[in-house]
Design a protein around this motif. Structure first.
Motif, short mmCIF file in Angstrom:
data_model
loop_
_atom_site.label_atom_id
_atom_site.label_comp_id
_atom_site.label_asym_id
_atom_site.label_seq_id
_atom_site.Cartn_x
_atom_site.Cartn_y
_atom_site.Cartn_z
N GLY A 174 31.95 37.27 35.60
CA GLY A 174 31.22 37.49 36.78
C GLY A 174 31.07 36.17 37.50
O GLY A 174 31.76 35.19 37.26
N ILE A 231 28.36 40.67 44.28
CA ILE A 231 28.32 40.18 43.30
C ILE A 231 27.64 38.57 43.35
O ILE A 231 26.64 38.38 42.51
N ALA A 235 24.01 37.08 42.36
CA ALA A 235 23.74 35.97 41.38
C ALA A 235 23.18 34.70 41.96
O ALA A 235 22.24 33.98 41.34
N ALA A 259 17.07 43.88 32.82
CA ALA A 259 17.29 43.31 31.43
C ALA A 259 16.70 44.17 30.27
O ALA A 259 15.70 44.26 30.29
N GLY A 549 24.68 47.27 36.70
CA GLY A 549 24.32 45.94 37.02
C GLY A 549 25.22 45.12 36.07
O GLY A 549 25.04 43.92 35.87
N ALA A 550 26.41 45.67 35.63
CA ALA A 550 27.25 44.86 34.67
C ALA A 550 28.47 44.53 35.41
O ALA A 550 28.88 45.26 36.24
N VAL A 551 29.28 43.53 35.27
CA VAL A 551 30.31 43.23 35.84
C VAL A 551 31.33 44.09 35.20
O VAL A 551 32.52 44.38 35.72
N GLY A 568 28.00 48.32 29.48
CA GLY A 568 28.19 47.26 30.42
C GLY A 568 27.92 46.04 30.00
O GLY A 568 27.17 45.42 29.26
N PRO A 570 27.08 42.19 31.41
CA PRO A 570 26.80 41.42 32.57
C PRO A 570 27.63 40.23 32.65
O PRO A 570 28.40 39.65 31.62
N GLY A 571 27.51 39.55 33.68
CA GLY A 571 28.17 38.14 33.82
C GLY A 571 27.95 37.13 32.79
O GLY A 571 28.67 36.49 32.16
N ALA A 575 26.00 42.31 26.17
CA ALA A 575 26.37 43.62 26.95
C ALA A 575 25.36 44.72 26.45
O ALA A 575 24.38 44.39 25.61
#
Lengths: 595, 206
Positions: A174, A231, A235, A259, A549-551, A568, A570-571, A575
């Motif tokens: 990400g 994205i 961030a 989260a 919401g995951a890259v 998924g 995330p950056g 996961a």
């Protein structure tokens, strides 16, 4: 006294121990950016020396940048030949007298400072500052050249930031910062710090308000895609506002917790279910010696998990070709399973014990790029020299036999192969930026197959909901003129395809799954970031059903027409496993840790 | 065993990629507009300069320079040099050996610069701390002894026993004769043996 041979062996072992660490990711990324940065420099009319100075003084660099700008401005505003093509509308007017400050990096020009002795007139004109938005791994990041005024303002803003020394964080997947490279600067702005690349403590600038990143984000708008911008924006300044009501047809996006607080130290990388209740998750766990493979098993559809044994192997997401280890997991039934990519391990006792396998007959060892199982047979796509080949075995035995079919590896930079099975039917599709080739399993044997979208100038993704029901999502024109993702449907097992009328609401596809001929889910990105989009009428209409919401999305698939999974990543951070129990309409995070 | 296989695979992959159409792109790299030449050119450099090549260069630089910051810089310098001179590479299948020479030279440049600028460079603590996994008597003494070799001797030792090159390959990579390589290896090993034997004897006393 040691023998010569044992001493030599020990020398080798000692050297390997001392050089165990691979090149840091940011170094690899920096080297990957060389062509873009150098080409940008060449485009500006001269070859540009880019210094990689670990201990550079950013303030001095800023002064040089300012002086460069001043020199150019004093020559009557002559921009470098072939210079920056995209002057942002917000570019400050040269000569504006407002003093530079960090908070106005994008809104004010530098005051000219022609007195700097550091400015070398020969190198000054035309030496551009290139900014790269670090957002991808495995493909080039977007990069653009700052205008002279922007470079000057940036230099002034950098100079105004407080100095410190430390080790800035390095981003993972990400968004991982803006890299700023130019004749006298080589630094990364990330998480409120601006520092030269590296992983040792070094002089750097602190920027608690992230003004540099905000500035570069603003400047990036006309140089990156909306998805990339979203994205980075999420961030840097937080998530964009939720889409208003009516933004998507029913079913509405399921609210995935931002989260989900996964168990510390376990991050799922691959998931497999053999029945609605019976599933396994392979993940990266924390062992005393560092990250290691862990496997959790559920017998109640993901509600509770029990830790099981895992292969003693390195773990990383997805099949890789440049390091030994595993990144994916599949089970055929409650006993027979495989962990793979590129190594191959099998279990025949439900994951209590694992054995490392070698597939006989391969010239270059066993490198598994993909593996799926259906109808009592497991098929593995392996690399053999410059070709992909398929090795198949009964699920209960480690008896892999190679099919004579060879699918040549394409000429692009990133070959990726998909294997899709449904009952006794199967399809292999190879993308290498664009669709390259395919193979098809009919009556127990593989043969060459012409996949869809060969002329789409983009990759294709396959999914099947039955032996004759095959769908493909193609990112048409991704490498020429992108026109978005299009769905193609076959009712004859892939001999002929028809394009569905509605275009898929993603700009770039990464995953595809079919729960039924009419229920198809696409994982990809749209203007706001990663999404899951679904059709429930065979492609006549589409709706976004989740914004994970995951890259990175992995292992999207259906166990039954109603139950499906996707991981998924995330950056940063662990996961999450997402599951649907209503045929893809809603997706929710599932805890994958014991207890 | 596994790594040999990995490398064989990667070699095959690269050969595939630099045959045919892309080969022209590999050689003709200068003076093109990124926008138009675009994907092929970037992809080609990325293809040659893959993770494995970068890792190998970085690991070699770590062994030669003793700390990660310098190793990173040397690797980046080498990659930049490779990019600038890619047009001079006649045979893309020889990229690895060609780039290996550039890496050797980049490390020499760093070592020379260090001599000119006598700054005490602390060894990376992670590199110099004893490896808890090896528990090998003499290993620390050996690592210290390797670090204390002269640059020329260390270069020969690393290329021979870490990179597994033959004497002739080392000669080609470092630009000295095979006889010189042999003599460097001989004296370097004699030095290492002395260090290890001293350490082993020291430890075996009750």
């Amino acid at each position: 006294m040691k023998s010569d041979e044992s001493l030599e062996l020990e020398v080798g072992a000692s050297l390997r121990a001392s050089a165990a660490a691979p090149a840091p990711d940011d170094l690899v990324a920096r080297i990957g950016r060389i062509p873009a940065a150098q080409a940008a420099a060449a485009g500006a009319g001269r070859r540009l020396p880019v210094f990689a100075r670990a201990g550079m003084n950013l303030a001095a660099a800023a002064v040089v940048v300012i002086a460069v700008a001043a020199l150019v401005v004093m020559r009557g505003g002559n921009l470098p030949p072939g210079g920056p093509p995209n002057a942002s509308p917000s570019t400050p007017t040269p000569g504006a007298s407002a003093p530079p400050s960090a908070s106005s990096a994008c809104g004010s020009a530098a005051s000219p400072n022609p007195a700097s002795p550091n400015a070398t007139p020969e190198a000054a004109p035309g030496a551009p500052v290139v900014v790269t938005l670090g957002i991808y791994s495995g493909r080039p990041d977007p990069a653009w050249t700052l205008t002279v005024e922007q470079a000057a303002a940036l230099g002034a803003a950098l100079a105004a930031l407080p100095d410190t020394t430390g080790t800035p964080p390095v981003g993972g997947l990400g968004y991982h910062g803006f890299a700023i490279t130019g004749p006298d600067i080589n630094a990364v702005a990330y998480l409120g710090m601006v520092a030269p690349p590296g992983d040792a403590p070094r002089p750097m600038k602190t920027d608690p308000g992230r003004s540099i990143e905000r500035c570069l984000l603003q400047l990036s708008r006309s140089h990156v895609t909306p998805g990339e911008y979203a994205i980075a924006e999420a961030a840097i300044v937080g998530p964009p506002p939720a889409p208003g009501p009516g933004a998507s047809a029913s079913p509405g996006p399921s609210a995935t917790p931002a989260a989900p607080t996964p168990f510390l130290g376990f991050s799922p990388v691959s998931v497999t279910f053999v029945a609605p209740d019976d599933g396994w998750v392979l993940g990266k766990g924390t062992c005393p010696g560092g990250p290691c493979a862990e496997i959790e098993r559920t017998a109640d559809g993901g509600r509770t998990w029990v830790a099981g044994a895992a292969p003693d192997a390195q773990i990383f997401p997805g099949p890789r070709q440049d390091a030994p280890g595993i990144g994916s997991l599949r089970f055929a039934d409650a006993r027979d399973g495989w962990a793979f990519g590129p190594d191959l391990w099998s279990t025949h006792d439900g994951g209590v014990t694992w054995a490392r396998l070698a597939i006989p007959g391969l010239a270059s060892g066993t490198f598994v790029a993909a593996l799926e199982t259906a109808g009592g047979t497991v098929h593995a796509v392996v690399l053999d020299g410059g070709d992909y080949r398929i090795a198949s075995s009964p699920v209960g035995a480690d008896d892999f036999r190679l099919s004579p079919v060879r699918v040549p590896v394409g000429a692009g930079p990133v070959p990726a192969v998909q294997l899709v099975l449904s009952g006794a039917a199967g399809w292999l599709l190879e993308n290498d930026r664009t669709v390259v080739a395919g193979a098809r399993l009919v009556d127990g044997s593989w043969s060459a197959w012409q996949p869809p979208c060969l002329d789409a100038v983009g990759p294709a993704y396959l999914a099947a909901s039955g032996p004759t029901e095959l769908v493909a999502a193609c990112d048409v024109g991704l490498w020429s003129t992108p026109t978005g993702a299009h769905l193609y449907v076959s009712h004859d097992g892939g001999s002929t395809f028809l394009e569905s009328p509605a275009s898929v609401p993603v700009t770039m596809t990464s995953q595809l799954a079919a729960a039924a001929p009419s229920v198809i889910v696409v994982g990809g990105t749209d203007a706001t970031g990663p999404v899951l989009a679904a059709t429930f009428d065979g492609g006549q209409s589409w709706a976004v059903v989740a914004r994970p919401g995951a890259v990175d999305l992995r292992d999207l698939g259906f166990t039954t027409p109603t139950q499906g999974v996707v991981i998924g990543a995330p950056g940063d951070g662990p996961a999450t496993l997402l599951m649907t129990r209503d045929g893809g309409r809603t997706w929710s995070a599932v805890r994958t840790t014991p207890g | 065993m596994l790594w040999t296989a990995v490398e064989r695979f990667a070699g095959a992959r690269r050969l595939v990629s630099v045959t045919g159409v892309e080969r022209a792109a590999v050689v003709d790299v200068q003076g093109q507009d990124l926008e138009r030449a675009g994907g092929a050119r970037v992809g080609t450099f990325a293809e040659l300069m893959d993770r494995r090549v970068i890792d190998a260069a970085y690991r070699y630089a770590t062994l030669m320079l003793g700390n990660r910051a310098d190793a990173e810089d040397a690797t980046h310098d080498a990659a930049l040099t490779a990019w600038r001179h890619l047009g001079e590479l006649r045979d893309p299948s020889k990229f690895e050996a060609w780039f290996g020479r550039i890496v050797v030279n980049a490390c020499r440049d760093r070592l020379r610069a260090r001599r000119r600028m006598p700054v005490r460079i602390a060894l990376d603590p992670e590199l110099s701390s004893p490896d808890p996994n090896t528990g090998f008597a003499g290993r620390d003494a050996l690592a210290d002894a390797i670090r204390s070799l002269s640059a020329d001797h260390r270069e020969a030792v690393v290329l021979r026993f870490y990179a597994d090159l033959t004497v002739d390959q080392i000669a080609a990579r470092t630009g000295v004769g095979a006889g010189t390589v042999k003599s460097r290896l001989h004296y370097a090993l004699r030095h290492l043996r002395a260090a290890v034997d001293a350490e082993t004897e020291g430890r075996s006393r009750p």
